[in-house]
Design a protein around this motif. Structure first.
Motif, short mmCIF file in Angstrom:
data_model
loop_
_atom_site.label_atom_id
_atom_site.label_comp_id
_atom_site.label_asym_id
_atom_site.label_seq_id
_atom_site.Cartn_x
_atom_site.Cartn_y
_atom_site.Cartn_z
N GLY A 70 0.90 -1.37 0.08
CA GLY A 70 0.07 -0.10 0.15
C GLY A 70 0.64 1.35 -0.09
O GLY A 70 0.51 2.37 0.13
N PHE A 71 2.10 1.25 -0.23
CA PHE A 71 3.02 2.43 -0.04
C PHE A 71 3.22 2.76 -1.61
O PHE A 71 4.24 2.27 -2.20
N THR A 72 2.87 4.04 -1.87
CA THR A 72 2.68 4.21 -3.42
C THR A 72 3.99 5.37 -3.60
O THR A 72 4.25 5.62 -4.57
N THR A 73 4.45 5.84 -2.52
CA THR A 73 5.64 6.74 -2.40
C THR A 73 6.52 6.33 -1.17
O THR A 73 6.01 6.25 -0.06
N VAL A 74 7.78 6.28 -1.73
CA VAL A 74 8.91 6.23 -0.41
C VAL A 74 10.01 6.98 -0.72
O VAL A 74 10.15 7.48 -1.85
N ARG A 75 10.80 7.41 0.66
CA ARG A 75 11.80 8.11 0.41
C ARG A 75 13.12 6.96 0.79
O ARG A 75 13.09 6.62 1.70
N ILE A 127 9.75 -1.45 -13.67
CA ILE A 127 9.70 -2.31 -12.52
C ILE A 127 8.43 -1.61 -11.61
O ILE A 127 8.04 -0.55 -11.38
N GLU A 128 7.77 -3.04 -11.09
CA GLU A 128 6.54 -2.56 -10.18
C GLU A 128 6.86 -2.10 -8.93
O GLU A 128 7.60 -2.83 -8.32
N GLY A 129 6.54 -1.01 -8.53
CA GLY A 129 7.05 -0.45 -7.33
C GLY A 129 6.57 1.10 -7.20
O GLY A 129 5.87 1.59 -7.89
N PRO A 130 6.70 1.77 -5.77
CA PRO A 130 6.34 3.02 -5.60
C PRO A 130 7.19 4.04 -6.34
O PRO A 130 8.14 3.57 -6.82
#
Length: 423
Positions: A121-126, A147-150
Motif C-alpha cells: 500500500g505504499f505508493t511513495t517512499v523516500r 519495475i513494479e513499485g512505488p
C-alpha cells in the motif's frame, strides 16, 4: 453521470483528439479523501491517465471504453508514504557483504522489495541511503513502469564523518579505502562540497548521519558526529540547491544540534528530550520515528546475527524507543511516517501505524503522518497524500475503517500508483 462523460470528453479535447486518454472509474463504499476530513460514503472516483479527475457521490455511469474497478464496500484512501526505507537491502545480512556483493546486486534486491512495498500500500517512499546509483536506477525503473513499485524519492549514499555511522567501518584501513564511496567530510567547506556532489549525482534529498548509529560497527555511542559549522554548511548548501536534508539522529544533543542547524527531518529521534524537541518545533523540523526498525532488531537479538558491538548499542536504546512520539505531539512537533524498512522485512511497513498509536497518536493522526504530513515534508502536497482532482492517482483500498482501527492498513486489497493498478 453527465459530469463523468464531460470529464472524459474534455480530456480528449485537450489532447487535440490525436491520442486516446485512458479512463478508469473506481467505485468504493467509503472514501477517505484527506486524513484530516470526514470520510465520504459510496463514491465514484474517475482517473484519466495518471491523474484523478473527479470525485462524485454515489455510483456514476462510466463512459464508454472506461476501465471499471468495483471495490464494493471497501474503503478507498490515498496511497501511503514511507519516508524512510532501504529498498536495496534486506534484514540480517552480514556487514561484511558490502565487501563482497557488487552494487548491481542492490538493484536486483531493490526490484524485489519495491514490488513488496507497493503491494503493502505504499505508493511513495523516500530511499534513505544506498550505494551510489542503485536507488536512482530503481527510481527510474518504477517511474517508467519497467519495475513494479512505488514512486521513489532517493538520497543515494549518506554523508557521514570519517569512521562514523554511514561510513565503511569494521574492516582494515586498506579495505576501507577501497570500499569508500566518497561521501565522508571534515569541515564546513568539504561538507558543502559533498552535498553538491550528491546533488550532481542525482539525489532528491540529502541524507546525513548526524549521530552514531545502532547497526554500524562504530562503537562510540549514539551522540553527535558532525560539528555545528558542518551541520549548518550541509543544511544551507542543500537548501540553496532546493534540496531538503534528513538526518539519522539518536542522541538528544545530536538531535538538538541538527535541528538548530536547519535540518528538515530527524530520523529515529530515539532519545529526543524536551530541549531537543523545542528546538525542532522552533526550526520546523519533523520527527520520523521509525519504530518498526526496532521491532525488527528486537526479533534478531541474541541469535548471532549482530556483532557484540551492535548488540550493546541495541540494548542501550530499547527502553527509550517510542517515547519521543508522545513528547513530540505534546510540543507540536510534526510526526511523519517512516519505518526503516530493510532493517525488518519489506512489506511489513504498515506495522508502524499500530506503534504510532501505541505511543500517543490517534488513528487519524497516524494516517495523516503517512499521507498529508509526509507529503508536506516532501514538498509534494500538491501531488500526493490526498484524493483530489489534479493529484496523482495514488490510491489503495482496505476492508474496514482505518480512522478507527489502523491495523486494517496491514492488509491492503488493491493498489494504484500513477494511475496504474498493481497486478
Amino acid at each position: 453521470m453527465r459530469s463523468i462523460r464531460l470529464v472524459a470528453a474534455a480530456t480528449l479535447a485537450l489532447l487535440g483528439g490525436t491520442a486516446i486518454a485512458k479512463t478508469t472509474v473506481v467505485y468504493a463504499g467509503r472514501v477517505i479523501t484527506d486524513a484530516n476530513k470526514p470520510a465520504l460514503g459510496p463514491s465514484t472516483v474517475v482517473v484519466t491517465d495518471d491523474r484523478i479527475t473527479s470525485i462524485a457521490p454515489g455510483r456514476g455511469e462510466a463512459p464508454a471504453g472506461a476501465e471499471i474497478v468495483d471495490l464494493g464496500d471497501k474503503t478507498l484512501l490515498p496511497g501511503l508514504i514511507d519516508l524512510h526505507v532501504h529498498l536495496t537491502g534486506d534484514p540480517g545480512g552480514d556487514y561484511r557483504s558490502e565487501a563482497v556483493d557488487p552494487d548491481e546486486w542492490g538493484v536486483v534486491v531493490g526490484a524485489k522489495n519495491a514490488r513488496l512495498t507497493l503491494r503493502a500500500g505504499f505508493t511513495t517512499v523516500r530511499e534513505a541511503g544506498s550505494a551510489q546509483y542503485t536507488a536512482f536506477a530503481l527510481r527510474r525503473g518504477t517511474a517508467e513502469g519497467m519495475i513494479e513499485g512505488p514512486r521513489i524519492v532517493a538520497a543515494g549514499p549518506p554523508l557521514s564523518i570519517i569512521g562514523g555511522h554511514g561510513d565503511v567501518t569494521g574492516f582494515r584501513e586498506d579495505v576501507h579505502a577501497v570500499l569508500d564511496q566518497g561521501y565522508t567530510c571534515t569541515g564546513a567547506v568539504e561538507c558543502a562540497e559533498k552535498v553538491r556532489k550528491a546533488s550532481r549525482a542525482g539525489a532528491d534529498v540529502i541524507k546525513i548521519t548526524a549521530t552514531g548509529g545502532v547497526l554500524s560497527q562504530q562503537g562510540r555511542g549514539l551522540e553527535g558526529h558532525f560539528s555545528n559549522p558542518e551541520l549548518v554548511s550541509i543544511a544551507d548548501t542543500a537548501h540553496s540547491l532546493g534540496l531538503r536534508v534528513m538526518a539519522h539522529a539518536h542522541g538528544a544533543r545530536g538531535i538538538e544540534s541538527a535541528a538548530a542547524a536547519g535540518i528538515d527531518s530527524i530520523e529515529h529521534g530515539t532519545f529526543a528530550d524536551d530541549a531537543a524537541l523545542k528546538v525542532m518545533k522552533a526550526k520546523g523540523s519533523y520527527l520520523v520515528p521509525t519504530l518498526m526498525a526496532f521491532e525488527g532488531i528486537k526479533e534478531r537479538l541474541g541469535k548471532g546475527i549482530y556483532t557484540p558491538t551492535v548488540e550493546a548499542k541495541v540494548r542501550m536504546t530499547m527502553n527509550d524507543v517510542g517515547k519521543a512520539v508522545g513528547r513530540a505531539k505534546a510540543l507540536g512537533v510534526p510526526v511523519a511516517f517512516g519505518t526503516d524498512a530493510g532493517v525488518f522485512e519489506h512489506g511489513r511497513n504498515a506495522g508502524e501505524f499500530a506503534l504510532l498509536v501505541k505511543y500517543g497518536l490517534t488513528p487519524r493522526e497516524a494516517l495523516a503522518s503517512a499521507t498529508t504530513v509526509a507529503a508536506k515534508l516532501l514538498s509534494m502536497e500538491d501531488q500526493i497524500g490526498r484524493i483530489a482532482p489534479g493529484l496523482s492517482a495514488d490510491m489503495i483500498a482496505v476492508a474496514g475503517d482505518p480512522l478507527n482501527d489502523v491495523t486494517v492498513l496491514e492488509k491492503v486489497d488493491w493498489v494504484m500508483v500513477r494511475g496504474r493498478a498493481a497486478d
